[in-house]
Design an enzyme around this catalytic site. Sequence first.
Site, PDB file in Angstrom:
ATOM      1  N   THR A  12      -4.937  -2.329 -35.664  1.00 18.96           N
ATOM      2  CA  THR A  12      -5.996  -1.564 -35.637  1.00 18.96           C
ATOM      3  C   THR A  12      -6.242  -0.301 -34.912  1.00 18.96           C
ATOM      4  OG1 THR A  12      -7.244  -3.660 -35.931  1.00 18.96           O
ATOM      5  CG2 THR A  12      -8.515  -1.884 -35.173  1.00 18.96           C
ATOM      6  N   THR A  87      -3.617  -7.122 -33.039  1.00 20.22           N
ATOM      7  CA  THR A  87      -4.041  -8.078 -32.077  1.00 20.22           C
ATOM      8  C   THR A  87      -3.474  -9.569 -32.737  1.00 20.22           C
ATOM      9  OG1 THR A  87      -6.225  -8.044 -32.924  1.00 20.22           O
ATOM     10  CG2 THR A  87      -5.871  -6.652 -31.069  1.00 20.22           C
ATOM     11  N   GLN A 264      -3.881 -28.912 -28.085  1.00 17.66           N
ATOM     12  CA  GLN A 264      -4.803 -27.986 -28.904  1.00 17.66           C
ATOM     13  C   GLN A 264      -5.766 -27.312 -27.699  1.00 17.66           C
ATOM     14  OE1 GLN A 264      -6.871 -30.040 -31.817  1.00 17.66           O
ATOM     15  NE2 GLN A 264      -5.368 -30.936 -32.768  1.00 17.66           N
ATOM     16  N   CYS A 265      -5.978 -27.982 -26.574  1.00 15.69           N
ATOM     17  CA  CYS A 265      -6.751 -27.588 -25.552  1.00 15.69           C
ATOM     18  C   CYS A 265      -6.085 -26.028 -25.069  1.00 15.69           C
ATOM     19  CB  CYS A 265      -7.041 -28.250 -24.581  1.00 15.69           C
ATOM     20  SG  CYS A 265      -7.911 -29.729 -25.018  1.00 15.69           S
TER      21      CYS A 265
END
Length: 335
Positions: A12, A87, A264-265
């Site tokens: 970006t 990003t 997943q945490c």
Amino acid sequence: MRTILLLHTGGTLGMMPSGEPASLAPGRFLDHLLEQVPELGQMAKLSVEVPFNQDSSCLEPEHILALASRVRAAAQEVDGFVIIHGTDTMAFTASCLGFLLADLGKPVVITGSQRPLAFVRSDARSNLVNAVDLACRGIPEVGICFGTHWIRGVAADKLSVHQFEAFQSPNLPPLAEIGAEIRLHPDVGQFVRQVPEGVGERLDLAIHTLTPHPGMAWSLAPAGARAVLIQAFGAGNLPMGRADLRAMLEDARLRRLPVVVISQCPYGGVDLSAYELGRQIEAMGAISGGLHTRWAALAKMGLVLGTGGGIEAVREAFGVAWAGEPMPEGAWSQD
């Protein structure tokens, strides 16, 4: 004055509006970088190269290996490096380069922005200035400079698609806090470098990745897969009562596919001894990914597979910190 090599890979920061209706696409804005951000020339003797210019979602393993190779080739000529990167896959590139360049001995600062440098209201200018500042300080770290923090690449994850504070380091405090002053962590640059010999020639990402949800049907790893990465619930739990899950794990065991389990945490990690379900997973040969982020886990697995390593090599890799990635024992205090 310090000499800094800036490698622009897209993202970006250097994009320009394109088409009708307008959308962002890689542009040539960085041809005039020092005209747009003249203070960079006051901070360092800056040279700019564009090894490739693309949206980071198009990243391939050869791009990362080429970046690592270019940095190593120029290491004797410059004092530090700044890499401009999109990003979307920045945390993965930072994880790979954190391992590949752990022994470089010079700063490699990865940055980008949420809004292009061409826009009036943008985080690009401050991120660039801070990245060059950090690269001039001679600190032997590979990390992401974004918003108000510099974080170690092998501990990084993307947090937001729109906030200027876009990245987090959930299980390791930042290398630096950036405000009116840059406050460095007292242990910055100090970690054991123990990446195994032979790592870095190839990055094999034929890894079958899974993020389970309740009721998900489990199928065997596809032909051609060389490993499996499961982003499990909590401390590493999976519904081990399901016959299809057990069949997948047994098939992987018979095919000698390493199976790594991460959480997943974002905060905390996997401890397969904590619950009975975790112990069942471990008994079927799965390897605990501990505190590894999904990106660090993928990078480490891909680098091991790239050497031709199998289950035991992967198991050994996840038992030690190669380049300062947080481990269940010995992580920095969060105080």
